[in-house]
Design a protein around this motif. Structure first.
Motif, PDB file in Angstrom:
ATOM      1  N   GLY A 107       0.844  -1.191   0.000  1.00 38.18           N
ATOM      2  CA  GLY A 107       0.000   0.000   0.000  1.00 38.18           C
ATOM      3  C   GLY A 107       0.877   1.237   0.000  1.00 38.18           C
ATOM      4  N   ALA A 108       0.233   2.386   0.013  1.00 35.68           N
ATOM      5  CA  ALA A 108       0.992   3.633  -0.039  1.00 35.68           C
ATOM      6  C   ALA A 108       1.841   3.827   1.214  1.00 35.68           C
ATOM      7  CB  ALA A 108       0.023   4.809  -0.194  1.00 35.68           C
ATOM      8  N   THR A 109       1.284   3.475   2.358  1.00 31.16           N
ATOM      9  CA  THR A 109       2.031   3.616   3.614  1.00 31.16           C
ATOM     10  C   THR A 109       3.322   2.805   3.540  1.00 31.16           C
ATOM     11  OG1 THR A 109      -0.083   3.817   4.765  1.00 31.16           O
ATOM     12  CG2 THR A 109       1.848   3.333   6.125  1.00 31.16           C
ATOM     13  N   HIS A 149      -1.369  13.395   4.526  1.00 26.24           N
ATOM     14  CA  HIS A 149      -1.887  12.239   5.252  1.00 26.24           C
ATOM     15  C   HIS A 149      -0.750  11.781   6.167  1.00 26.24           C
ATOM     16  CE1 HIS A 149      -3.057   8.015   5.801  1.00 26.24           C
ATOM     17  NE2 HIS A 149      -4.264   8.311   5.343  1.00 26.24           N
ATOM     18  N   ALA A 151       0.508   9.126   6.579  1.00 27.24           N
ATOM     19  CA  ALA A 151       1.399   8.172   5.900  1.00 27.24           C
ATOM     20  C   ALA A 151       2.564   8.870   5.206  1.00 27.24           C
ATOM     21  CB  ALA A 151       0.603   7.364   4.862  1.00 27.24           C
ATOM     22  N   VAL A 199      -2.904  14.989  -4.496  1.00 23.01           N
ATOM     23  CA  VAL A 199      -4.219  15.494  -4.084  1.00 23.01           C
ATOM     24  C   VAL A 199      -4.370  15.203  -2.593  1.00 23.01           C
ATOM     25  CG1 VAL A 199      -6.716  15.167  -4.318  1.00 23.01           C
ATOM     26  CG2 VAL A 199      -5.264  15.047  -6.352  1.00 23.01           C
ATOM     27  N   ASN A 201      -6.178  14.262   0.765  1.00 24.66           N
ATOM     28  CA  ASN A 201      -7.363  13.435   1.008  1.00 24.66           C
ATOM     29  C   ASN A 201      -8.426  14.170   1.815  1.00 24.66           C
ATOM     30  OD1 ASN A 201      -5.593  13.251   3.314  1.00 24.66           O
ATOM     31  ND2 ASN A 201      -6.862  11.600   4.091  1.00 24.66           N
ATOM     32  N   ASP A 226       2.698  11.531  -3.228  1.00 22.57           N
ATOM     33  CA  ASP A 226       1.660  10.617  -2.752  1.00 22.57           C
ATOM     34  C   ASP A 226       0.484  10.737  -3.720  1.00 22.57           C
ATOM     35  OD1 ASP A 226      -0.464   9.406  -1.527  1.00 22.57           O
ATOM     36  OD2 ASP A 226      -0.142  10.318   0.437  1.00 22.57           O
ATOM     37  N   CYS A 228      -2.105   8.658  -3.938  1.00 24.44           N
ATOM     38  CA  CYS A 228      -3.243   7.831  -3.497  1.00 24.44           C
ATOM     39  C   CYS A 228      -4.592   8.364  -3.973  1.00 24.44           C
ATOM     40  CB  CYS A 228      -3.298   7.820  -1.974  1.00 24.44           C
ATOM     41  SG  CYS A 228      -2.386   6.514  -1.270  1.00 24.44           S
ATOM     42  N   GLN A 229      -4.741   9.696  -3.860  1.00 23.87           N
ATOM     43  CA  GLN A 229      -6.060  10.262  -4.155  1.00 23.87           C
ATOM     44  C   GLN A 229      -6.152  10.784  -5.585  1.00 23.87           C
ATOM     45  OE1 GLN A 229      -8.575   9.845  -2.287  1.00 23.87           O
ATOM     46  NE2 GLN A 229      -7.631   9.286  -0.334  1.00 23.87           N
ATOM     47  N   SER A 249      -2.246   3.314  -3.949  1.00 25.87           N
ATOM     48  CA  SER A 249      -2.805   2.237  -3.133  1.00 25.87           C
ATOM     49  C   SER A 249      -3.926   1.528  -3.876  1.00 25.87           C
ATOM     50  CB  SER A 249      -3.359   2.885  -1.863  1.00 25.87           C
ATOM     51  OG  SER A 249      -3.224   2.037  -0.780  1.00 25.87           O
ATOM     52  N   HIS A 251      -6.496  -0.421  -2.972  1.00 28.29           N
ATOM     53  CA  HIS A 251      -7.884  -0.441  -2.481  1.00 28.29           C
ATOM     54  C   HIS A 251      -8.605   0.872  -2.694  1.00 28.29           C
ATOM     55  CE1 HIS A 251      -7.364   1.863   1.368  1.00 28.29           C
ATOM     56  NE2 HIS A 251      -6.105   1.546   1.141  1.00 28.29           N
ATOM     57  N   LYS A 252      -7.879   1.916  -3.090  1.00 32.07           N
ATOM     58  CA  LYS A 252      -8.539   3.190  -3.385  1.00 32.07           C
ATOM     59  C   LYS A 252      -8.865   3.307  -4.869  1.00 32.07           C
ATOM     60  CE  LYS A 252      -6.214   5.578   0.369  1.00 32.07           C
ATOM     61  NZ  LYS A 252      -7.282   5.643   1.361  1.00 32.07           N
TER      62      LYS A 252
HETATM   63  N1  PLP Z   1      -2.020   8.950   1.413  1.00 32.45           N
HETATM   64  C1  PLP Z   1      -3.260   9.391   1.211  1.00 32.45           C
HETATM   65  C2  PLP Z   1      -3.460  10.740   0.590  1.00 32.45           C
HETATM   66  C3  PLP Z   1      -4.359   8.617   1.602  1.00 32.45           C
HETATM   67  O1  PLP Z   1      -5.590   9.067   1.395  1.00 32.45           O
HETATM   68  C4  PLP Z   1      -4.112   7.345   2.196  1.00 32.45           C
HETATM   69  C5  PLP Z   1      -5.248   6.516   2.660  1.00 32.45           C
HETATM   70  O2  PLP Z   1      -6.155   6.981   3.311  1.00 32.45           O
HETATM   71  C6  PLP Z   1      -2.799   6.928   2.354  1.00 32.45           C
HETATM   72  C7  PLP Z   1      -1.771   7.748   1.964  1.00 32.45           C
HETATM   73  C8  PLP Z   1      -2.461   5.591   2.958  1.00 32.45           C
HETATM   74  O3  PLP Z   1      -2.856   4.568   2.126  1.00 32.45           O
HETATM   75  P1  PLP Z   1      -2.790   3.050   2.636  1.00 32.45           P
HETATM   76  O4  PLP Z   1      -3.473   3.024   3.960  1.00 32.45           O
HETATM   77  O5  PLP Z   1      -3.516   2.305   1.618  1.00 32.45           O
HETATM   78  O6  PLP Z   1      -1.383   2.683   2.770  1.00 32.45           O
END
Ligand code: PLP
Length: 436
Positions: A107-109, A149, A151, A199, A201, A226, A228-229, A249, A251-252
Motif C-alpha cells: 500500500g501507499a504507507t 496524510h 502516511a 491530491v 485526502n 503521494d 493515493c487520491q 494504493s 484499495h482506493k
Molecule cells: N495517502 C493518502 C493521501 C491517503 O488518502 C491514504 C489513505 O487513506 C494513504 C496515503 C495511505 O494509504 P494506505 O493506507 O492504503 O497505505
C-alpha cells in the motif's frame, strides 16, 4: 470487462459519457443490496468498492494459478510468475511507466516507509555505493506540506529523528491551496527530500506538481509524490510529471487491499539501497554477504501479494475500459454539484474551499454546532456512508482550527441522485440536533 456502461463493442466511452448508474451493476456490494438496505456510498476516498472483474481475477488466480512466483521450476509456478509480471506491466502502464519502474508494496504507507528506510540505509552506508547520494546528514532538510496524510508525514519525522535531518513544511492558505511563495523560500540548498500529496485526502485540491518538482529540481532534492487520491481519478503519466518517486494504493482504485505501487525513476530505483532484505531480492549469497537483484525485485523481499497484484491489474483495466477522461469528467461534475450544494446549506463550512482549482470529487466540512461523529451517525441512519474524524490528517485539521470533519467522496459509480440525497440529508443535520 463487459460493462453495460460502455458503448457498444466495448470501446472506451468518450469523456463525459460515463453512465454511473449502469456501471454500478458491475459492483456487487452496490448492486446486490436488499431494497430495504439502501446504501449511498460516499467513502470511496477511504476504500473504493470493487467491480466483479477484480473479484473474479483474484479468485481465478487462486483457483487456477496459485504458486510461488520467481522460484519454482514447474509449469504452475511459471504461469503464476507470468501473471504476476503481466500485472506489473499493466499497472505500470496505467501510470505511464515501464514495468521495471514499479515496485509492489502492500500500500501507499508501505511504499513511503520503504523509501524513508531505504534513504536511512544509505545513511548507514549499506547498499550500492551509488546510494551515498541519498545519505542525510544532520542539518539536511526534508520538506513536506501541511496537508499530508499521516502516511506521508510520520515516516519522514522518523527519518529526520534517525539522521538528524530537519523536517520543514509548506503551509496551506485558508482556501486550501499550497503557499507556493513559502515553498520557494523553504525549498533551498539544504533540502534533500521533498514529499507532497498530488491530491490531499481532505481538501481534494490537485496540487501544482510542475511547480513543486521545478523547485525541488533546482536544488537537487529527491521528490516523492503521494498519488493515493489522484491515481483512481486522473490519467497519470508519472515519468512525464518529473517526480522521482510516487506511491499509490490498490484499495482506493477499485483494487484489492494489501497491494500498492511504488513508482521510481530508473536511476533513482537503481541507486536506492533496499529496505527489507531476504529471499527473492538477491543474486548470490554467502554466509557473510549478499548481492542484490536490480530494481524492482531488490525492493521485493519475501513472498509477494500475487493474487492482489493480479486483482489490481484487473482494476486498472476496468478503469481504462471506462476511460480515465470519462471518469474525470463525471467526477468533476459530481464535485461541483456536491460543493455548490454544500455551500448552500446554512452552518456548513467547507475546508479549503478555493475557487477555480482542479479537484477530485471529495469535500470535507464542518457542521456548525454538531460533532462530526454525530453528523456521520445521522447520515448513516439514512443509508449514507461518509468518513468522519481527522482522516489521518490531524495537522491539517488543526490548521483549520478543528479536530474532526465530515468527508464525502465520490467516484465513477456515484450518481447525481446519490449527491442530491446526500445534500438533502446534510441540510437536515443541524435542525435534527437543534442547531438551525
Ligand atoms: N495517502 C493518502 C493521501 C491517503 O488518502 C491514504 C489513505 O487513506 C494513504 C496515503 C495511505 O494509504 P494506505 O493506507 O492504503 O497505505
Amino acid at each position: 470487462m463487459n460493462s453495460p456502461a460502455l458503448s457498444s463493442g466495448g470501446a472506451p466511452a468518450a469523456a463525459g459519457a460515463l453512465d454511473a448508474a449502469a456501471l454500478r451493476a458491475d459492483f456487487p456490494l452496490l448492486a446486490d443490496r436488499a431494497s430495504d438496505e439502501p446504501l449511498i456510498y460516499l467513502d470511496s476516498a477511504a476504500t473504493a468498492q470493487r467491480p466483479r472483474a477484480v473479484i473474479d481475477a483474484e479468485v481465478d488466480y487462486i483457483v487456477r494459478a496459485n504458486a510461488a512466483v520467481h522460484r519454482g521450476a514447474h509449469t504452475l509456478a511459471a504461469d503464476a510468475t507470468e501473471l504476476f509480471e503481466d500485472a506489473r506491466a499493466t499497472v505500470a502502464g496505467f501510470v505511464g511507466a515501464d514495468a521495471d519502474q514499479l515496485v509492489w508494496t502492500s500500500g501507499a504507507t508501505a511504499g513511503i516507509n520503504l523509501v524513508a528506510y531505504a534513504i536511512g540505509n544509505a545513511t548507514a552506508g549499506r547498499g550500492a555505493p551509488a546510494s551515498a547520494r541519498f545519505a542525510l546528514r544532520p542539518g539536511d532538510e526534508i520538506v513536506v506540506t501541511e496537508s499530508e496524510h499521516h502516511a506521508n508525514l510520520i515516516p519522514w519525522q522518523e527519518l529526520a529523528a534517525r539522521t538528524g535531518a530537519v523536517l520543514r513544511h509548506i503551509g496551506v492558505h485558508d482556501d486550501g491551496t499550497l503557499d507556493l511563495d513559502a515553498a520557494a523560500e523553504i525549498i533551498g540548498a539544504r533540502t534533500r527530500v521533498m514529499a507532497f500529496p498530488h491530491v490531499s485526502n481532505v481538501l481534494g485540491i490537485v496540487n501544482p506538481v510542475d511547480r513543486l518538482v521545478a523547485l525541488a529540481r533546482e536544488v537537487g532534492a529527491l521528490t516523492l509524490m503521494d498519488a493515493c487520491q489522484s491515481a483512481p481519478h486522473l490519467a497519470l503519466d508519472l515519468p512525464a510529471s518529473g517526480v522521482d518517486l510516487a506511491v499509490f494504493s490498490g484499495h482506493k482504485m477499485l483494487g484489492p487491499n494489501a497491494i500498492g505501487g511504488l513508482y521510481g525513476r530508473a536511476d533513482v530505483l537503481e541507486a536506492l539501497p533496499p529496505f527489507l532484505t531476504g529471499g527473492s531480492m538477491i543474486t548470490t549469497v554467502t554466509l557473510d554477504e549478499a548481492d542484490y537483484l536490480p530494481a524492482p525485485q531488490r525492493f521485493e523481499a519475501g513472498t509477494q501479494p500475487v493474487s492482489q497484484a493480479v486483482g489490481l491489474a484487473a482494476a486498472v483495466r476496468y478503469l481504462e475500459n471506462v476511460g480515465m477522461p470519462a471518469v474525470h469528467a463525471h467526477e468533476a461534475r459530481l464535485e461541483r454539484r456536491m460543493r455548490d450544494g454544500l455551500r448552500e446549506v446554512p452552518g456548513i463550512r467547507l475546508l479549503g474551499d478555493a475557487d477555480g482549482t482542479e479537484r477530485v470529487a471529495l469535500a470535507a466540512f464542518d457542521v456548525e454546532g454538531v460533532h462530526a461523529h454525530d453528523a456521520g451517525q445521522f447520515l448513516d441512519a439514512r443509508g449514507i456512508a461518509v468518513r468522519v474524524g481527522h482522516h489521518c490528517a490531524a495537522p491539517l485539521h488543526r490548521r483549520f482550527g478543528m479536530t474532526a470533519s465530515v468527508r464525502a467522496s465520490a467516484t465513477l459509480y456515484t450518481t447525481d441522485a446519490d449527491i442530491d440525497a446526500f445534500l438533502d440529508a446534510v441540510a437536515g443535520i443541524r435542525p435534527f440536533f437543534g442547531e438551525g
